[in-house]
Design a protein around this motif. Structure first.
Motif, PDB file in Angstrom:
ATOM      1  N   GLY A 126       0.839  -1.201   0.000  1.00 23.88           N
ATOM      2  CA  GLY A 126       0.000   0.000   0.000  1.00 23.88           C
ATOM      3  C   GLY A 126       0.867   1.242   0.000  1.00 23.88           C
ATOM      4  O   GLY A 126       1.348   1.680  -1.036  1.00 23.88           O
ATOM      5  N   TYR A 127       1.115   1.779   1.163  1.00 22.74           N
ATOM      6  CA  TYR A 127       2.007   2.925   1.331  1.00 22.74           C
ATOM      7  C   TYR A 127       3.422   2.364   1.475  1.00 22.74           C
ATOM      8  O   TYR A 127       3.760   1.767   2.496  1.00 22.74           O
ATOM      9  CB  TYR A 127       1.590   3.734   2.565  1.00 22.74           C
ATOM     10  CG  TYR A 127       2.466   4.927   2.853  1.00 22.74           C
ATOM     11  CD1 TYR A 127       2.393   6.071   2.066  1.00 22.74           C
ATOM     12  CD2 TYR A 127       3.375   4.908   3.901  1.00 22.74           C
ATOM     13  CE1 TYR A 127       3.201   7.172   2.329  1.00 22.74           C
ATOM     14  CE2 TYR A 127       4.180   6.004   4.178  1.00 22.74           C
ATOM     15  CZ  TYR A 127       4.090   7.128   3.384  1.00 22.74           C
ATOM     16  OH  TYR A 127       4.896   8.212   3.651  1.00 22.74           O
ATOM     17  N   THR A 128       4.256   2.530   0.448  1.00 24.27           N
ATOM     18  CA  THR A 128       5.550   1.832   0.408  1.00 24.27           C
ATOM     19  C   THR A 128       6.738   2.652   0.901  1.00 24.27           C
ATOM     20  O   THR A 128       7.827   2.105   1.041  1.00 24.27           O
ATOM     21  CB  THR A 128       5.839   1.344  -1.029  1.00 24.27           C
ATOM     22  OG1 THR A 128       5.831   2.476  -1.908  1.00 24.27           O
ATOM     23  CG2 THR A 128       4.811   0.320  -1.474  1.00 24.27           C
ATOM     24  N   ASP A 129       6.556   3.938   1.185  1.00 30.88           N
ATOM     25  CA  ASP A 129       7.663   4.779   1.645  1.00 30.88           C
ATOM     26  C   ASP A 129       7.823   4.659   3.160  1.00 30.88           C
ATOM     27  O   ASP A 129       7.566   5.613   3.918  1.00 30.88           O
ATOM     28  CB  ASP A 129       7.423   6.233   1.235  1.00 30.88           C
ATOM     29  CG  ASP A 129       8.618   7.128   1.520  1.00 30.88           C
ATOM     30  OD1 ASP A 129       9.740   6.593   1.660  1.00 30.88           O
ATOM     31  OD2 ASP A 129       8.429   8.356   1.625  1.00 30.88           O
ATOM     32  N   GLN A 130       8.231   3.461   3.600  1.00 32.05           N
ATOM     33  CA  GLN A 130       8.392   3.186   5.022  1.00 32.05           C
ATOM     34  C   GLN A 130       9.283   1.956   5.188  1.00 32.05           C
ATOM     35  O   GLN A 130       9.589   1.260   4.224  1.00 32.05           O
ATOM     36  CB  GLN A 130       7.036   2.968   5.693  1.00 32.05           C
ATOM     37  CG  GLN A 130       6.232   1.820   5.105  1.00 32.05           C
ATOM     38  CD  GLN A 130       4.874   1.681   5.765  1.00 32.05           C
ATOM     39  OE1 GLN A 130       4.748   1.757   6.976  1.00 32.05           O
ATOM     40  NE2 GLN A 130       3.843   1.469   4.951  1.00 32.05           N
ATOM     41  N   ALA A 131       9.687   1.691   6.420  1.00 31.88           N
ATOM     42  CA  ALA A 131      10.577   0.568   6.724  1.00 31.88           C
ATOM     43  C   ALA A 131       9.871  -0.774   6.526  1.00 31.88           C
ATOM     44  O   ALA A 131       8.636  -0.852   6.510  1.00 31.88           O
ATOM     45  CB  ALA A 131      11.058   0.695   8.169  1.00 31.88           C
ATOM     46  N   ASP A 132      10.676  -1.824   6.394  1.00 35.88           N
ATOM     47  CA  ASP A 132      10.154  -3.178   6.271  1.00 35.88           C
ATOM     48  C   ASP A 132       9.464  -3.608   7.563  1.00 35.88           C
ATOM     49  O   ASP A 132       9.789  -3.126   8.651  1.00 35.88           O
ATOM     50  CB  ASP A 132      11.276  -4.161   5.937  1.00 35.88           C
ATOM     51  CG  ASP A 132      11.835  -3.962   4.541  1.00 35.88           C
ATOM     52  OD1 ASP A 132      11.241  -3.198   3.741  1.00 35.88           O
ATOM     53  OD2 ASP A 132      12.874  -4.572   4.240  1.00 35.88           O
ATOM     54  N   PHE A 133       8.557  -4.555   7.435  1.00 36.82           N
ATOM     55  CA  PHE A 133       7.781  -5.071   8.557  1.00 36.82           C
ATOM     56  C   PHE A 133       8.314  -6.410   9.041  1.00 36.82           C
ATOM     57  O   PHE A 133       8.828  -7.200   8.249  1.00 36.82           O
ATOM     58  CB  PHE A 133       6.315  -5.290   8.142  1.00 36.82           C
ATOM     59  CG  PHE A 133       5.494  -4.050   8.134  1.00 36.82           C
ATOM     60  CD1 PHE A 133       4.702  -3.716   9.219  1.00 36.82           C
ATOM     61  CD2 PHE A 133       5.496  -3.219   7.026  1.00 36.82           C
ATOM     62  CE1 PHE A 133       3.938  -2.561   9.205  1.00 36.82           C
ATOM     63  CE2 PHE A 133       4.732  -2.061   7.012  1.00 36.82           C
ATOM     64  CZ  PHE A 133       3.952  -1.730   8.104  1.00 36.82           C
ATOM     65  N   LEU A 134       8.142  -6.669  10.314  1.00 34.01           N
ATOM     66  CA  LEU A 134       8.215  -8.014  10.855  1.00 34.01           C
ATOM     67  C   LEU A 134       6.780  -8.448  11.085  1.00 34.01           C
ATOM     68  O   LEU A 134       5.951  -7.653  11.560  1.00 34.01           O
ATOM     69  CB  LEU A 134       8.993  -8.063  12.176  1.00 34.01           C
ATOM     70  CG  LEU A 134      10.491  -7.820  12.102  1.00 34.01           C
ATOM     71  CD1 LEU A 134      11.126  -8.012  13.483  1.00 34.01           C
ATOM     72  CD2 LEU A 134      11.173  -8.717  11.078  1.00 34.01           C
ATOM     73  N   ASN A 135       6.468  -9.700  10.740  1.00 36.85           N
ATOM     74  CA  ASN A 135       5.110 -10.222  10.834  1.00 36.85           C
ATOM     75  C   ASN A 135       5.085 -11.602  11.460  1.00 36.85           C
ATOM     76  O   ASN A 135       5.988 -12.411  11.221  1.00 36.85           O
ATOM     77  CB  ASN A 135       4.486 -10.337   9.439  1.00 36.85           C
ATOM     78  CG  ASN A 135       4.384  -9.023   8.737  1.00 36.85           C
ATOM     79  OD1 ASN A 135       3.521  -8.227   9.043  1.00 36.85           O
ATOM     80  ND2 ASN A 135       5.271  -8.783   7.793  1.00 36.85           N
TER      81      ASN A 135
END
Length: 172
Positions: free
Chosen positions: A47-56
């Motif tokens: 979605g909004y891609t201008d951000q850090a990677d996620f842990l899930n």
């Protein structure tokens, strides 16, 4: 008793500790017992891609609370862990989503279960299938393992987990 599956993600601050804190909070909630936690996966934002990677991670809980009460509990955990909602799909300390609640099909203003984008998101499906490999969609009856999103190569195993106790002791 009902079985529910939740997705938890974080991409701000100590991502792993936010996940661990969320699972601890769920586990200590009256009427909710965490039965299983997937390994930790790292993914690019959607979605909004201008951000850090996620842990899930995905968790399986057994609960006596209703789906709506579980939603309230999840939102309380998000608030306690500093979640601020400013940008849709934006950065967050922690995000908890109810993926499935028993075999229920719920459509209200505040809650839709099964999660409406569940079948499109590898970062949800891959951890879900780790803890429930033969699970099927409660509405369509289709195996989640057959969804095209499962073949997404953007989901990377970040840390292998061997049960709830192992997960709760993780540190980044």
């Amino acid at each position: 008793m009902s079985i529910a599956y939740l997705s938890i993600g974080s991409n701000i601050g100590d991502r792993l500790q936010h996940l661990v804190g969320a699972v601890q909070a769920l586990h200590s909630h009256d009427g909710v017992e965490v039965l299983a936690v997937s390994s930790v996966y790292e993914t690019k934002p959607v979605g909004y891609t201008d951000q850090a990677d996620f842990l899930n991670v995905t968790v399986c809980v057994e609960t006596v609370v209703s789906a709506h009460e579980l939603l309230v509990a999840c939102q309380k955990v998000e608030q306690e862990l500093g979640r601020v909602r400013t940008i849709r799909w934006g950065p967050r300390t922690v995000d908890l989503d109810i993926l499935l609640y028993s075999n229920d099909n719920i459509e209200t203003e505040s809650l839709v279960v099964p999660h409406p984008r569940l079948c499109e998101r590898a970062f949800v499906l891959i951890p879900l299938l780790e803890i429930a490999p033969t699970i099927t969609h409660p509405v369509t009856g289709k195996l989640f393992s057959e969804e095209a999103a499962v073949r997404d190569s953007g989901v990377v195993l970040w840390k292998k987990v061997n049960g709830v106790k192992d997960f709760l002791q993780l540190k980044e």
